[in-house]
Write a protein that holds these residues in place. Structure first.
Motif, PDB file in Angstrom:
ATOM      1  N   VAL A1722     -15.677 -15.299 -11.405  1.00  0.00           N
ATOM      2  CA  VAL A1722     -15.067 -16.321 -10.044  1.00  0.00           C
ATOM      3  C   VAL A1722     -17.129 -15.801  -8.943  1.00  0.00           C
ATOM      4  CG1 VAL A1722     -15.130 -16.521  -7.643  1.00  0.00           C
ATOM      5  CG2 VAL A1722     -13.130 -16.023  -9.471  1.00  0.00           C
ATOM      6  N   HIS A1723     -17.934 -14.985  -9.406  1.00  0.00           N
ATOM      7  CA  HIS A1723     -18.899 -14.745  -9.363  1.00  0.00           C
ATOM      8  C   HIS A1723     -20.100 -15.749 -10.379  1.00  0.00           C
ATOM      9  CE1 HIS A1723     -17.787 -10.508  -6.915  1.00  0.00           C
ATOM     10  NE2 HIS A1723     -18.007 -11.969  -5.858  1.00  0.00           N
ATOM     11  N   SER A1724     -20.389 -15.628 -10.786  1.00  0.00           N
ATOM     12  CA  SER A1724     -20.767 -16.269 -12.290  1.00  0.00           C
ATOM     13  C   SER A1724     -20.219 -18.007 -11.470  1.00  0.00           C
ATOM     14  CB  SER A1724     -20.759 -16.036 -13.548  1.00  0.00           C
ATOM     15  OG  SER A1724     -18.864 -16.722 -13.598  1.00  0.00           O
ATOM     16  N   GLN A1725     -19.456 -18.138 -11.468  1.00  0.00           N
ATOM     17  CA  GLN A1725     -19.142 -20.057 -11.390  1.00  0.00           C
ATOM     18  C   GLN A1725     -19.978 -20.643 -10.212  1.00  0.00           C
ATOM     19  OE1 GLN A1725     -15.149 -20.471 -11.191  1.00  0.00           O
ATOM     20  NE2 GLN A1725     -14.636 -20.531 -13.703  1.00  0.00           N
ATOM     21  N   GLU A1726     -19.518 -19.216  -9.151  1.00  0.00           N
ATOM     22  CA  GLU A1726     -20.586 -19.567  -7.629  1.00  0.00           C
ATOM     23  C   GLU A1726     -21.814 -19.980  -7.683  1.00  0.00           C
ATOM     24  OE1 GLU A1726     -18.819 -16.872  -4.648  1.00  0.00           O
ATOM     25  OE2 GLU A1726     -17.074 -17.454  -4.539  1.00  0.00           O
ATOM     26  N   LEU A1727     -22.252 -18.590  -9.190  1.00  0.00           N
ATOM     27  CA  LEU A1727     -23.756 -18.624  -8.770  1.00  0.00           C
ATOM     28  C   LEU A1727     -24.082 -20.250  -9.208  1.00  0.00           C
ATOM     29  CD1 LEU A1727     -26.412 -17.262  -8.564  1.00  0.00           C
ATOM     30  CD2 LEU A1727     -25.759 -16.335 -10.415  1.00  0.00           C
ATOM     31  N   SER A1728     -23.422 -20.499 -10.416  1.00  0.00           N
ATOM     32  CA  SER A1728     -23.734 -21.640 -11.431  1.00  0.00           C
ATOM     33  C   SER A1728     -23.304 -23.214 -10.301  1.00  0.00           C
ATOM     34  CB  SER A1728     -22.935 -21.699 -12.669  1.00  0.00           C
ATOM     35  OG  SER A1728     -21.608 -22.344 -12.177  1.00  0.00           O
ATOM     36  N   GLU A1729     -22.654 -22.745  -9.835  1.00  0.00           N
ATOM     37  CA  GLU A1729     -22.651 -23.901  -8.947  1.00  0.00           C
ATOM     38  C   GLU A1729     -23.674 -23.904  -8.002  1.00  0.00           C
ATOM     39  OE1 GLU A1729     -18.560 -23.638  -5.812  1.00  0.00           O
ATOM     40  OE2 GLU A1729     -17.383 -23.832  -7.827  1.00  0.00           O
ATOM     41  N   GLY A1732     -26.099 -25.762  -9.659  1.00  0.00           N
ATOM     42  CA  GLY A1732     -26.697 -27.448  -9.397  1.00  0.00           C
ATOM     43  C   GLY A1732     -26.702 -27.463  -8.212  1.00  0.00           C
ATOM     44  N   ARG A1733     -26.904 -26.856  -6.907  1.00  0.00           N
ATOM     45  CA  ARG A1733     -26.679 -27.664  -5.108  1.00  0.00           C
ATOM     46  C   ARG A1733     -28.243 -27.509  -5.455  1.00  0.00           C
ATOM     47  NH1 ARG A1733     -22.730 -24.993  -0.662  1.00  0.00           N
ATOM     48  NH2 ARG A1733     -24.132 -26.266   0.197  1.00  0.00           N
ATOM     49  N   ILE A1734     -28.519 -26.760  -6.113  1.00  0.00           N
ATOM     50  CA  ILE A1734     -30.564 -26.100  -5.884  1.00  0.00           C
ATOM     51  C   ILE A1734     -31.148 -27.270  -6.275  1.00  0.00           C
ATOM     52  CG2 ILE A1734     -32.362 -24.091  -6.141  1.00  0.00           C
ATOM     53  CD1 ILE A1734     -30.941 -21.803  -5.771  1.00  0.00           C
ATOM     54  N   LEU A1735     -30.424 -27.611  -7.720  1.00  0.00           N
ATOM     55  CA  LEU A1735     -31.161 -28.936  -8.416  1.00  0.00           C
ATOM     56  C   LEU A1735     -31.570 -30.051  -7.618  1.00  0.00           C
ATOM     57  CD1 LEU A1735     -30.677 -27.610 -12.011  1.00  0.00           C
ATOM     58  CD2 LEU A1735     -32.683 -27.332 -11.181  1.00  0.00           C
ATOM     59  N   ASP A1736     -29.993 -29.921  -7.179  1.00  0.00           N
ATOM     60  CA  ASP A1736     -29.523 -31.590  -6.131  1.00  0.00           C
ATOM     61  C   ASP A1736     -30.597 -31.346  -5.245  1.00  0.00           C
ATOM     62  OD1 ASP A1736     -27.842 -31.823  -8.229  1.00  0.00           O
ATOM     63  OD2 ASP A1736     -26.005 -31.174  -6.898  1.00  0.00           O
ATOM     64  N   LEU A1737     -30.278 -30.449  -4.335  1.00  0.00           N
ATOM     65  CA  LEU A1737     -31.931 -30.776  -3.250  1.00  0.00           C
ATOM     66  C   LEU A1737     -33.057 -31.299  -3.554  1.00  0.00           C
ATOM     67  CD1 LEU A1737     -29.727 -27.878  -0.781  1.00  0.00           C
ATOM     68  CD2 LEU A1737     -29.835 -30.936  -0.500  1.00  0.00           C
TER      69      LEU A1737
END
Length: 1785
Positions: A1722-1729, A1732-1737
């Motif tokens: 779960v933590h790895s999934q949250e980290l990847s999310e 991705g959000r940082i790249l979008d921003l």
């Protein structure tokens, strides 16, 4: 009085022979008197310091809470007299070790002359103290509670205002004892020996005085017993103690050691009025008090702190709260008391045991019970209804309630009705010549002498004295002699001779008297006329005369008082009467706000009346000194009026007696008291200020004389004064109490309310205008303050004949005398006065005060019913020669008829009679005018008829048409219109009555017609006299069918509805769950599809692996648990030694129930089976079922009878048709060939009773004629013409022919027959015209034969119809007769069931109570058993905890031994450290001591190996120190030992606590077990009581008669072959029951043989089972040994396979690992999310930066363009500037 004073003073010296008892003979009087006074003073000081009366709660609920054994704060004062006068005690006495209590000498008496209250005289006034001396008392306060004492056979004692009167019955002389305080007397009571009597006084801190009898010397004075007044007192039976009770505000109950003038005990009796206190005759430590809404039972109890009074308040429970006046204590401690409604209450233990009444729930007395007495073993009760009843004491004492009403009916043994209009209050007993005599106090104004022996020689009640009852309303003195007249609301007028001190005569009327005045000499020179006003507005003129020498006149009931005239001028009570000075006019005033004037002649004639603004209070005519004769009218509401005497000749009384033109002067009093008080306050403050200034100047002068210099000090600041009170004017005007003329147009007033305290001098205004009197505000012009009258105003004012003395009657019953020097009132004149309290101070306000015609005597009467006469400044012996002269009768009196009296209180007044006569006169004149008009109309009508007749006699061509007689057609149109309007008006007026009668008719139908299902219909046979009638049946109410039928289908429907609802709810729930599951599944799918990766698959595989492990483990555990459950179930199914097979028990129970126990229900050992217990519900169901069955049977029979009637109707119709057809046939036959026609049957009226309710116009017209005939007959009988005509309105209804369907049906055939007859006659007529041929003759012959055959056939058919119908009727009649027999039996059965129901209803409540008690005890037993089970479970749980702790302790010792190892040199020391005793807390020590034995046993078992070491080290404990580790000892081992020591102590503490809890639980269990045993005993008793009651109920049911009709062949009970005359020993059985009993004998023999065979088989089976059990035990042991051997061979030890299987996998560790993996995933999934959000921003930031850059570039271009444009603009402006100068030039 002087002689009496001398006698009393001489008798107060010690008797001879007792002087030597005194220690100081010369100072005996002082020595006796001072200790008594000192003792009393000390007692009072002790009381003030020690007494703390209980605070009574203000609410009734808190008063009720006091009931439960209230200990009042009482005091026990004993022997405190020794410290009262230490200075006077001799030295020898002071040195004594013991103090000697001083006691009052037995021979000590007080001096009456120093005690009694004397008149108050203003100092230095010169008024003699003996201005007035009491001469005689005529009245009697008969309404006062217990106001009659019998001291000996000739002396009665009672209270009269401020005096105690001792009446000598022989000489009728009186002796008096005045109160010592002047505040009145509360009670009197006699000592049991009659040697003393106590007088409880009223006033501020009143005294209670004990007098000696008959010397009347004051013997003891008791002080400090109450605050304001004593109410009642009572001596105990021994006479040593006296109990007294006070009134408001303290209501103190005090118990006195009266001979020593000490208070023994004291307490607050109650918080409301207390009427009575008495000692118990059999137990002097018990007292009872009663009063308003309460009764209280007291005990003198000896407690640790001393003697106390304990009071229990009686609880009324369901009985209505009542005031209790009469009661008595019974020998066994119970108390019987009376009530306001006349019943008795029996009290026991503070509760009402039973309420006693007479048969039929009649009260024991018709009204309150005023006294209850125990006399020689009998209970005597005295009632306000005038009855004295004697009751059986044993019956009353043993009385107990028999039902929920709480009432018990008893009847008196004897009763005495004293007389009519007698209301007994109290009676007292004395023995006269050995015979008991009772003297009774009658509240209606009498004292009776009674004989209660109830024998043949019993004397009738004798009335000794009569008095006025209650307040005396008015009084007047004769103007010529020493006679006095009084009247009161007791409806009597009495005449007294106050010289001979006797009542001369009296007369009674229908209403109470309210005003009275003696006619002056100018009216009647003999002084024999008296005018009396009554409460119904009637004024009666009575004359008093001496009847000697006169015959008794016809119709006269009293020969000394004669009613001369009676008239009614007022509609309300007459309040004032006044004769004019010259005697020409009598004025009467009333509460109806009118004053009436009468011309005084031989007959009083009305002059007229005037209306005044308020109820009249007083009337006074102006004295002769005034020029004009005027009347002063004083009204209650503050108005005073003055009118001249009306002249009779000037008044017009044709239409009314009201005088409208009489000059009237008004004075409306306006309060100035507030202003007077304000002026006094201002004057007081001014005077105080002047005194202060004067004192200051004097001080300065003194300082200057002493030569001291006075510095100029700054003036002191004046303190702020309080603001002056505002002026106050009362909203309600103060009432005027009395007043009198001072001069023409001037008068004095005395007012009550706020304006009391002054005499106001007022004057009528000379310039009265016509303003409204209500708006006037008149102030007095002079005010005289009167001392001590602010709350005690003057009620009555009278002057002596000489005018030198003014007598004032006060509100508190006091008499004041003001001497008038110059006959004028002034402030100085009214400063000096003489005052004496005469009447009762609470309710004895003086109602009348007047002096005799010669000023020798003064008479007063008061609200307390007392009348006192006084001598005015003259000793009593001077008047011995005086004698009252009764006026002689006037001439012709004996010849006069008795005057007509007005007895009806609602009779018309004089004015109403005048108005009624005037109204009748007007109505008579109107009727006369109507009569004349009617005569004129009759004459005109006769003339008109004559003209019409003449017109008829003329020839036709000369006659006038009727229309020509009409002069104007519009007249008839108007008449028609008016007639129509009147008809409509009449219809409207009658609409309500019409609707009312319709509703009444409908109600009658609903009540008597609609409730009928079948009316009585009688069907008659046609040829015989047989008949059959239906049953008259009422419609069964729906509840019967609901009770019988509805429950089954209702239950079914309700069950179906509930099932449907549940199914619906279940479907909805399943739908919702399914929908929710689908949504969740879709969401899960979306999630899994989005995040499904290799990691998740690995986690899922781990989950699957764990799930398989868990399933495997669960299967193993389930298998183990299943095997264990099988074993448990097997062991549970193992029967115990006392096991009984349920099947066998059920068979035994069924056999017991059905074995056919035929014990008689009358047998003593008969017990009603549970399912046969009768109750009200079952009996009602039986009644209902029987009633429904009877109704069904009768209804079916009625339907058959109605069908038979319908058959008869159809047969009658058919016979009619056949007869008509027969008539047609016979018309073609010759007369000789015709057979007689059968009669057509007719329906009898009782066959169609419904036609009674059918009507048509003819019926209504006939009814109208009958009613008119009845009305006419009634008018002829009454002799009065009819004033109402019967209205000609007939309701239209269809005729009987129109509504009879059977008649219509029957009328169809005659029409057809008639048409055929007509055709046949027509044909016959045509045939007769020609000669018949042979063919025709043959045809006629055949036709004749045919007609004869048809005639015979039709007659046979008619006869067959009649015969068949009669046969049907006879058959049905026979059937109904059988049903009648059944119905009669059913009715008898119904009566029996109903009687049983009545018995069950009577006993239902008692049975329900017993059943409820049984159910309650069963419930309590179940609850107690649950508590026992819970307690037992808790004990078992705690014991398990104890065992666990003991095992932990053993494990700790084992761990310690293991840590020591072998041969440890410090083993002994460390063992001591481990087992060192540390003191536990107290609660632990207590717990340890409680379980000392168990603990010692356990310690011996557990520590046997260490016990010897502990014993050996006992001597070294004193020097033992475990705080330091010894040398060479392992520190770790030492620390470990200390830790183990702490653990051991914790275990020990916990073990002690657990044992303590176990002990408590054990005690609790034992307590509960005892309670359970008690409950079981109580339950057994209750069940036994219930069974006994049910047996008694069955016996009562057995007493009922049950009718069983039997035929002779059914009787098999024969004696010597014959039927006996007595069938009481016979039994009634049905044939089936008898056959069953005979068959049952054979069956029981067979069953007995079969049971023996079954028993033998069971014994053999039992032996075989024992052998099989032994074999199985051997086999089990062999298999266990084999299993253990194989286990040792394989594993080397015994192994628990179940534990191994249960712990084969560590599931928890695997689950935690999976959870860690899930968290990481779960933590790895949250980290990847987040990445991705940082790249979008970042991408968005880049785009925004680019956009911003382009915007900046565009802005730069704009700026550059702006600069270029500005440059161009500047150049253009410069160019324009260059051109402009050239243009200007």
């Amino acid at each position: 009085m002087a002689d009496k004073g001398k006698n009393s003073r001489s008798s107060f010296s010690p008797p001879p022979g007792e002087e030597d008892m005194a220690s100081f003979p010369e100072e005996q009087g002082e020595a006796d008197e001072k200790p008594a006074e000192g003792a009393q003073a000390d007692d009072s000081s002790v009381q003030e310091s020690k007494t703390s009366l209980p605070k009574e709660s203000p609410t009734a609920e808190e008063q009720e809470e006091e009931v439960e054994q209230e200990e009042s704060d009482t005091e026990n004062i004993e022997g405190d007299l020794e410290g009262q006068d230490n200075n006077e005690v001799p030295l020898e006495a002071q040195k004594r070790p013991e103090k000697i209590e001083k006691k009052i000498s037995e021979t000590f008496f007080y001096d009456y002359e120093d005690m009694y209250s004397r008149p108050f005289v203003t100092e230095d006034s010169g008024i003699p103290i003996n201005l007035l001396t009491l001469k005689h008392s005529f009245g009697y306060d008969c309404t006062k509670n217990v106001n009659l004492l019998v001291m000996d056979s000739q002396t009665l004692m009672y209270i009269a205002g401020n005096q105690v009167v001792l009446l000598d019955l022989k000489t009728k002389s009186q002796r008096y004892l005045r109160s010592s305080s002047g505040g009145g007397i509360g009670f009197i009571t006699a000592h049991p020996t009659k040697q003393y009597f106590a007088v409880g006084e009223k006033g501020k801190k009143p005294d209670l005085i004990i007098y000696d009898y008959p010397s009347l010397r004051p013997y003891r004075i008791l002080r400090g017993g109450t605050e304001t007044a004593y109410v009642f007192g009572d001596f105990n039976n021994a006479g040593t103690l006296l109990a007294s009770v006070g009134s408001t505000p303290d209501y103190t109950l005090t118990i006195w050691d009266w001979k020593q003038e000490k208070i023994v005990l004291r307490s607050k009796a109650f918080s409301q009025d207390v009427f009575k206190v008495t000692f118990s005759a059999d137990n002097e430590e018990q007292l009872t008090t009663s009063g308003a809404g309460h009764i209280r039972f007291w005990k003198m109890a000896l407690t640790v702190t001393g003697l106390k009074l304990q009071g229990d308040l009686g609880r009324f429970g369901n009985t209505a709260v009542t005031d209790i006046v009469g009661y008595v204590e019974l020998p066994d401690g119970k108390v019987i008391s009376g009530t306001e409604w006349g019943n008795f209450l029996l009290w026991e233990g503070g509760l009402i045991k039973v309420e006693l009444c007479r048969a039929g729930h009649k009260p024991c007395h018709s009204g309150p019970v005023s006294q209850v007495v125990l006399d020689e073993g009998e209970l005597v009760t005295v009632g306000k209804d005038g009855f004295i009843r004697v009751w059986n004491l044993e019956t009353v004492d043993a009385a107990d309630s028999v039902d929920d009403t709480g009432l018990l009916e008893v009847e008196p043994m004897n009763e005495l009705h004293v007389g009519r209009n007698v209301s007994l209050n109290f009676m007292s007993k004395i023995h006269d010549c050995g015979q008991p005599v009772w003297y009774a106090q009658d509240s209606n104004g009498a004292i009776w002498k009674l004989d209660l022996t109830f024998s043949n020689m019993t004397r009738d009640p004798e009335r000794l004295c009569t008095f006025h009852s209650g307040r005396i309303e008015a009084m007047s003195v004769s103007p010529t002699t020493y006679l006095l007249a009084t009247t009161a609301l007791d409806r009597s007028v009495r005449i007294y001779d106050f010289i001979s001190n006797s009542q001369v005569s009296g007369i009674k009327f229908k209403q109470g008297g309210t005003a009275l005045t003696w006619a002056p000499r100018a009216v009647n020179p003999k002084g024999g006329l008296i005018a009396v006003g009554f409460e119904d507005g009637v004024v009666r003129i009575i004359e008093v005369y001496d009847p000697k020498g006169l015959p008794v006149p016809v119709g006269h009931t009293n020969t000394e008082i004669n009613l001369k005239q009676a008239f009614k001028p007022h509609a309300a009570a007459v309040t004032a009467l006044a004769y004019e000075q010259n005697g020409d006019v009598l004025a009467t005033g009333s509460k109806d706000k009118t004053v009436f004037f009468f011309a005084v002649e031989d007959k009083y004639e009305p002059i007229g009346f005037i209306r005044v603004p308020g109820p009249v209070q007083a009337l006074q005519w102006s004295p002769p000194s005034h020029v004009k004769s005027t009347l002063l009218i004083l009204c209650e509401n503050g108005f005073a009026l003055q009118v001249p005497a009306p002249v009779p000749e000037e008044q017009d009384t044709a239409s009314t007696y009201q005088i409208k033109n009489l000059p009237t002067q008004y004075f409306h009093f306006y309060s100035i008291k507030s202003r007077i008080k304000l002026e006094e306050e201002i004057a007081r403050r001014e005077k105080k200020k002047q005194e202060k200034e004067k004192a200051k100047l004097e001080w300065i002068k003194q300082q200057q004389e002493m030569g001291k210099e006075i510095e100029n000090e700054e003036p002191e600041e004046e303190p702020e004064e309080e603001p002056l009170p505002p002026l106050y004017i009362p909203e309600e005007p103060s009432p005027i109490l009395c007043g009198f003329y001072s001069a023409a147009g001037k008068f004095w007033l005395s007012l009550g309310g706020y304006d009391s305290g002054f005499l106001y001098h007022c004057e009528f205004s000379s310039n009265d205008d016509q303003e409204d009197p209500e708006n006037r505000q008149d102030e007095p012009f002079e005010v005289i303050p009167l001392e001590d009258t602010d709350k005690n105003p003057i009620h009555q004012i009278s002057f002596s004949t000489s005018g030198l003395l003014m007598f004032c009657g006060m509100r508190n019953g006091a008499l004041r005398v003001y001497p008038l020097r110059d006959k004028e009132l002034s402030v100085d004149t009214l400063k000096e006065y003489w005052s004496l309290n005469v009447h009762d101070n609470d309710y004895g306000q003086i109602q009348g005060i007047c002096s005799s015609y010669d000023d020798r005597f003064l008479i007063t009467c008061g609200g307390d019913g007392n009348i006192f006469t006084f001598n005015i400044l003259s000793p009593e012996d001077v008047h011995e020669e005086l004698k009252a002269r009764i006026p002689s009768p006037r001439s012709g009196l004996e010849k006069e008829n008795a005057a007509e009296d007005i007895e009806d209180p609602s009779a018309y007044t004089i004015e109403e009679v005048k108005q009624k006569k005037d109204h009748e006169r007007i109505m008579k004149e109107a009727e006369e005018k109507k009569r004349k008009k009617r005569e004129e109309l009759v004459a005109l009508r006769q003339e008109f008829l004559f003209l019409l007749q003449k017109n008829q006699e003329l020839p036709k061509h000369m006659q006038l048409h009727r229309e020509q007689f009409e002069m104007d057609c519009r007249i008839f149109e108007e008449l028609d219109r008016q007639t129509a309007q009147r008809i409509q008006l009449v219809q409207k007026e009658l609409a309500w009555g019409h609707e009312k009668h319709l509703i009444g008719l409908q109600k009658l139908r609903n009540q008597f017609r609609d409730s009928l299902e079948f009316d009585t219909v009688v069907v008659h046979a046609i040829q015989s006299n047989h008949q059959i009638s239906t049953y008259r049946l009422l419609t069964m109410s729906e509840k019967y069918y609901q009770d019988k039928e509805c429950p089954s289908w209702k239950k079914t429907v309700l069950q179906q509805l509930s099932v449907a609802e549940k199914a619906e709810v279940g479907r909805e729930t399943s739908h919702m769950q399914r929908d929710a599951g689908i949504l969740e599944g879709e969401a899960e799918k979306l999630k899994t599809s989005e995040v499904r990766k290799p990691t998740t698959r690995y986690i899922e595989s781990k989950h699957e692996q764990i799930r398989r492990i868990v399933e495997k483990s669960d299967k193993m555990k389930a298998k183990i648990m299943e095997r264990k459950a099988e074993w448990d179930e097997l062991y549970k199914s193992k029967p115990s030694d006392d096991y009984e097979n349920p099947k066998d028990a059920e068979e035994i129970r069924e056999a017991q129930e059905n074995m056919g126990c035929y014990n008689l229900k009358t047998a003593a050992n008969y017990r009603v089976p549970e399912h046969e217990h009768p109750n009200t519900e079952k009996k009602v169901m039986q009644l209902t079922s029987l009633e429904v069955l009877i109704h069904k049977k009768k209804a079916n029979m009625n339907r058959e009878i109605m069908s038979l009637r319908d058959l008869k109707v159809s047969i009658i119709g058919e016979i009619k048709c056949l007869v008509q057809e027969l008539e047609t046939i016979q018309a073609a036959l010759e007369l000789s060939e015709r057979l007689p026609l059968p009669l057509v049957p007719q329906l009898h009226p009782d066959e169609v009773p419904e036609k009674k309710f059918e009507y048509d116009r003819d019926v209504l017209l006939k009814f109208k004629e009958e009613q008119e005939a009845k009305a006419k007959l009634q008018e002829e009988l009454e002799g009065s013409p009819s004033s109402h005509a019967f209205r000609n309105v007939v309701l239209r209804a269809p005729s009987m022919k129109e509504i009879d369907p059977r008649a219509q049906a029957a009328g169809v055939c005659p029409e057809k027959a008639a048409s055929s007859v007509v055709t046949e006659q027509r044909e016959a007529f045509e045939i007769e015209k020609a000669e018949p041929t042979e063919m025709e003759l043959e045809i006629l012959k055949r036709e004749k034969i045919k007609n004869l055959y048809l005639q015979e056939t039709l007659i046979k058919k008619i006869n067959a119809l009649v015969i068949n119908f009669d046969a049907e009727l006879r058959f049905l009649r026979h059937k109904k007769l059988k049903l009648d027999v059944q119905m009669k039996s059913a009715d008898l059965r119904y009566i029996t069931l109903y009687e049983e129901l009545l018995i069950l209803k009577d006993l239902e409540k008692h049975e329900n109570l017993l059943q409820e008690r049984v159910n309650t005890l069963i419930g309590e037993q179940k609850a107690m058993q649950e508590k026992l089970n819970i307690c037992l479970a808790q004990m078992e749980e705690r014991k398990c905890e104890v065992v666990k702790l003991q095992e932990c302790e053993k494990a700790l010792y084992a761990t310690f031994q293991a840590s020591l190892g072998e041969n440890n040199e410090f083993a002994h020391f460390l063992t001591k450290v481990l087992k060192k005793k540390i003191k536990l807390p107290e609660n632990e020590d207590v717990g340890r001591e409680a379980d000392e034995e168990d603990e010692n046993e356990e310690e011996n078992d557990e520590e046997s190996s260490l016990g010897t070491d502990e014993e050996n080290s006992g001597s070294e404990e004193e020097v033992f120190d475990d705080s330091v580790c010894p040398e060479n000892c392992n520190e770790a081992l030492y620390q470990n030992t200390l830790q183990l020591q702490q653990k051991r102590l914790d275990i020990k503490r916990a073990l002690t606590e657990e044992k303590k809890v176990v002990t408590k639980l054990g005690k609790k269990y034992n307590t509960l077990a005892k309670k359970a045993k008690l409950l079981e005993t109580s339950l057994g008793t209750a069940k036994s009581d219930l069974e006994t009651f049910q047996w008694e109920l069955q016996q009562k049911l057995n007493e009922l008669y049950v009718v069983v009709p039997l035929k002779l062949h059914q009787v098999e009970y024969l004696v010597n072959g014959e039927m006996p005359s007595d069938f009481s020993q016979a039994l009634v059985f049905t044939n089936q029951s008898l056959e069953y009993l005979q068959k049952r004998i054979v069956d029981l023999h067979k069953e007995k043989k079969m049971q023996r065979e079954i028993y033998k088989k069971a014994q053999e089976q039992h032996k075989q089972l024992i052998r099989d059990k032994k074999e199985m035990e051997i086999k089990i042991r062999r298999l266990e040994d084999k299993c253990n051997h194989l286990m040792m061979k394989k594993f080397g030890r015994l192994v628990d396979f179940e534990a191994v299987q249960a712990h084969s996998a560590n599931i928890r560790v695997a689950e935690l690992e999976v959870q860690i993996m899930e968290k990481e995933h779960v933590h790895s999934q949250e980290l990847s999310e987040w990445e991705g959000r940082i790249l979008d921003l970042q991408q968005q930031l880049m785009e925004l930066t680019k956009e911003n850059t382009s915007k900046l570039q565009q802005l730069n271009r704009f700026c550059h363009e702006k600069q270029l444009l500005e440059t161009k603009l500047d150049s253009l402006q410069n160019a324009l500037g260059m051109k402009s100068p050239s243009v200007t030039t």
